[in-house]
Design an enzyme around this catalytic site. Structure first.
Site, mmCIF file in Angstrom:
data_model
loop_
_atom_site.group_PDB
_atom_site.id
_atom_site.type_symbol
_atom_site.label_atom_id
_atom_site.label_comp_id
_atom_site.label_asym_id
_atom_site.label_seq_id
_atom_site.Cartn_x
_atom_site.Cartn_y
_atom_site.Cartn_z
ATOM 1 N NE ARG A 1 -4.960 -0.661 9.445
ATOM 2 C CZ ARG A 1 -3.720 -0.606 9.197
ATOM 3 N NH1 ARG A 1 -3.864 0.402 8.027
ATOM 4 N NH2 ARG A 1 -3.075 -1.240 8.921
ATOM 5 N NE ARG B 1 5.524 -0.728 10.540
ATOM 6 C CZ ARG B 1 4.864 -0.896 9.268
ATOM 7 N NH1 ARG B 1 4.761 0.101 8.252
ATOM 8 N NH2 ARG B 1 3.609 -1.648 9.638
ATOM 9 C CE LYS C 1 -2.440 -1.077 3.853
ATOM 10 N NZ LYS C 1 -1.777 -2.574 4.096
ATOM 11 N NE ARG D 1 7.001 -2.788 6.371
ATOM 12 C CZ ARG D 1 6.112 -2.544 6.704
ATOM 13 N NH1 ARG D 1 5.639 -1.895 5.920
ATOM 14 N NH2 ARG D 1 5.907 -3.138 7.623
ATOM 15 N NE ARG E 1 1.434 -5.018 11.357
ATOM 16 C CZ ARG E 1 2.839 -4.457 10.539
ATOM 17 N NH1 ARG E 1 3.955 -4.959 11.040
ATOM 18 N NH2 ARG E 1 2.620 -4.522 9.410
HETATM 19 P P1 AP5 Z 1 4.678 -1.710 1.972
HETATM 20 O O1 AP5 Z 1 4.343 -0.751 0.776
HETATM 21 O O2 AP5 Z 1 5.437 -0.872 2.866
HETATM 22 O O3 AP5 Z 1 3.422 -2.390 2.506
HETATM 23 P P2 AP5 Z 1 1.952 -1.580 3.320
HETATM 24 O O4 AP5 Z 1 1.472 -2.350 2.376
HETATM 25 O O5 AP5 Z 1 2.379 -0.416 2.983
HETATM 26 O O6 AP5 Z 1 2.309 -2.399 4.570
HETATM 27 P P3 AP5 Z 1 2.549 -2.140 5.969
HETATM 28 O O7 AP5 Z 1 3.037 -3.108 7.120
HETATM 29 O O8 AP5 Z 1 2.603 -0.660 6.407
HETATM 30 O O9 AP5 Z 1 0.787 -2.060 6.033
HETATM 31 P P4 AP5 Z 1 0.266 -2.169 7.113
HETATM 32 O O10 AP5 Z 1 -1.189 -1.752 6.828
HETATM 33 O O11 AP5 Z 1 -0.070 -3.050 8.270
HETATM 34 O O12 AP5 Z 1 0.368 -1.002 8.485
HETATM 35 P P5 AP5 Z 1 0.113 0.894 8.636
HETATM 36 O O13 AP5 Z 1 1.295 1.500 8.621
HETATM 37 O O14 AP5 Z 1 -0.684 1.407 7.700
HETATM 38 O O15 AP5 Z 1 5.693 -3.343 0.885
HETATM 39 C C1 AP5 Z 1 6.230 -4.233 2.095
HETATM 40 C C2 AP5 Z 1 7.482 -4.422 2.033
HETATM 41 O O16 AP5 Z 1 7.650 -5.204 0.774
HETATM 42 C C3 AP5 Z 1 8.416 -3.110 1.841
HETATM 43 O O17 AP5 Z 1 9.132 -3.836 1.933
HETATM 44 C C4 AP5 Z 1 8.621 -2.994 0.010
HETATM 45 O O18 AP5 Z 1 9.646 -2.500 -0.850
HETATM 46 C C5 AP5 Z 1 8.167 -4.619 -0.265
HETATM 47 N N1 AP5 Z 1 7.418 -4.129 -1.492
HETATM 48 C C6 AP5 Z 1 6.705 -3.605 -2.052
HETATM 49 N N2 AP5 Z 1 5.763 -4.098 -3.314
HETATM 50 C C7 AP5 Z 1 6.366 -4.686 -4.047
HETATM 51 C C8 AP5 Z 1 6.522 -5.289 -5.356
HETATM 52 N N3 AP5 Z 1 5.478 -5.290 -5.665
HETATM 53 N N4 AP5 Z 1 7.362 -6.688 -4.972
HETATM 54 C C9 AP5 Z 1 7.943 -6.892 -4.199
HETATM 55 N N5 AP5 Z 1 8.338 -6.170 -3.150
HETATM 56 C C10 AP5 Z 1 7.826 -5.319 -2.988
HETATM 57 O O19 AP5 Z 1 -0.413 0.600 10.084
HETATM 58 C C11 AP5 Z 1 0.873 0.001 11.311
HETATM 59 C C12 AP5 Z 1 -0.257 -0.015 12.623
HETATM 60 O O20 AP5 Z 1 -1.352 1.654 12.658
HETATM 61 C C13 AP5 Z 1 -1.626 -0.922 12.698
HETATM 62 O O21 AP5 Z 1 -1.124 -2.103 13.085
HETATM 63 C C14 AP5 Z 1 -2.355 -0.182 13.143
HETATM 64 O O22 AP5 Z 1 -1.800 -0.539 15.115
HETATM 65 C C15 AP5 Z 1 -1.861 1.536 13.186
HETATM 66 N N6 AP5 Z 1 -2.891 2.172 12.341
HETATM 67 C C16 AP5 Z 1 -2.700 2.628 11.067
HETATM 68 N N7 AP5 Z 1 -3.593 2.734 10.768
HETATM 69 C C17 AP5 Z 1 -5.077 2.936 11.325
HETATM 70 C C18 AP5 Z 1 -6.487 3.239 11.424
HETATM 71 N N8 AP5 Z 1 -7.049 3.253 9.972
HETATM 72 N N9 AP5 Z 1 -7.173 2.981 12.800
HETATM 73 C C19 AP5 Z 1 -6.627 1.580 13.378
HETATM 74 N N10 AP5 Z 1 -4.625 1.514 13.608
HETATM 75 C C20 AP5 Z 1 -4.240 1.768 12.360
#
Ligand code: AP5
Ligand code: ZN
Length: 217
Positions: free
Chosen positions: A88, A161, A13, A127, A172
């Site tokens: 979410r 992270r 994402k 990552r 997660r």
């Molecule tokens: P990356 O692009 O970082 O993936 P991502 O989908 O953004 O993954 P996240 O882990 O950040 O998602 P998340 O939803 O768990 O975390 P968030 O920060 O939102 O890619 C991942 C890796 O793969 C990278 O190394 C990249 O280089 C590689 N990659 C990408 N595309 C690729 C491809 N095509 N081929 C190969 N490699 C590739 O949330 C974290 C925490 O915050 C949550 O657990 C929660 O506690 C809190 N939070 C956030 N938003 C909310 C909300 N709305 N409500 C409540 N809590 C929330």
């Protein structure tokens, strides 16, 4: 355009949001990045969010919704935005709908990035993220930085992270299936959800995403 990106942890994402937001000239709004910025500034919100994030749980809705609304109401988001990680769960989706109705605006599309659980674990294990506010994303094997530990874009320090341990990632993923996946159905009934595969090279996924958004337009 007003777009929501949905997908499991590690779906790409953040990676795709940066590229799509650049191509579509709209701000990339990531609630995860906003929480991490608050944690590094040691704000009250950051302290509260960290407890849930480290456990792999969602941060309580009242904190999340207020923060997301506040960000969406900034001047740079007036003509469009790309939401990454928000909404979410169904109550966040309902809160977003309320805000959109109040402002007489609509979402254009909800892009659902699909990726198998095994791939998620590999992507997250490798990552590395930059400490700057832009949080540039790398992967030790799939998109390694030119110099180990240093961001290619801004020279910032790269780190892993706290919530990227295998145990927390499994939690997660479980939270994603039980609480977040239902919003895809919610948006399907509004005719907004479009699912694309997030497997394959990053450029290829961006191409698929842009194609899907054009169809929705
Ligand atoms: P990356 O692009 O970082 O993936 P991502 O989908 O953004 O993954 P996240 O882990 O950040 O998602 P998340 O939803 O768990 O975390 P968030 O920060 O939102 O890619 C991942 C890796 O793969 C990278 O190394 C990249 O280089 C590689 N990659 C990408 N595309 C690729 C491809 N095509 N081929 C190969 N490699 C590739 O949330 C974290 C925490 O915050 C949550 O657990 C929660 O506690 C809190 N939070 C956030 N938003 C909310 C909300 N709305 N409500 C409540 N809590 C929330
Ligand atoms: Zn950087």
């Amino acid at each position: 355009m007003r777009i929501v990106l949905v997908g499991p942890p590690g779906a790409g994402k953040g990676t795709q949001a940066t590229r799509l937001a650049g191509k579509l000239s709209i701000p990339h709004i990531s609630t995860g990045d906003l929480f991490r910025a608050n944690i590094s500034r040691q704000t009250e919100l950051g302290k509260l969010a960290k407890v849930s994030m480290d456990a792999g749980n969602l941060v309580p809705d009242e904190l999340t919704i207020e923060m997301a609304k506040d960000r969406m109401q900034q001047p740079d988001a007036e003509d469009g935005f790309l939401l990454d990680g928000f909404p979410r769960n169904v109550s966040q989706a309902e809160a977003l709908d309320e805000l959109l109705t109040t402002e007489a605006i609509k979402l254009d599309a909800v892009l659902d990035l699909e990726v198998p659980g095994g791939e998620v674990i590999k992507r997250i294990a490798g990552r590395r993220i930059c400490r700057s506010r832009s949080a540039h994303v790398f992967h030790v094997s799939y998109s390694p930085p030119k110099k180990q530990g240093v961001c290619d874009v801004c020279g910032g320090e790269l780190y892993q992270r706290d919530d990227d341990s295998e145990e927390t990632v499994r939690k997660r993923l479980e939270v994603y299936h039980t609480q977040t996946e239902p919003i895809i159905e919610y948006y399907k009934t509004q005719g907004l959800a479009v699912t694309i595969s997030s497997l394959g090279p990053v450029d290829e996924v961006t191409r698929r995403a842009l194609e899907a958004l054009e169809r929705e337009d």
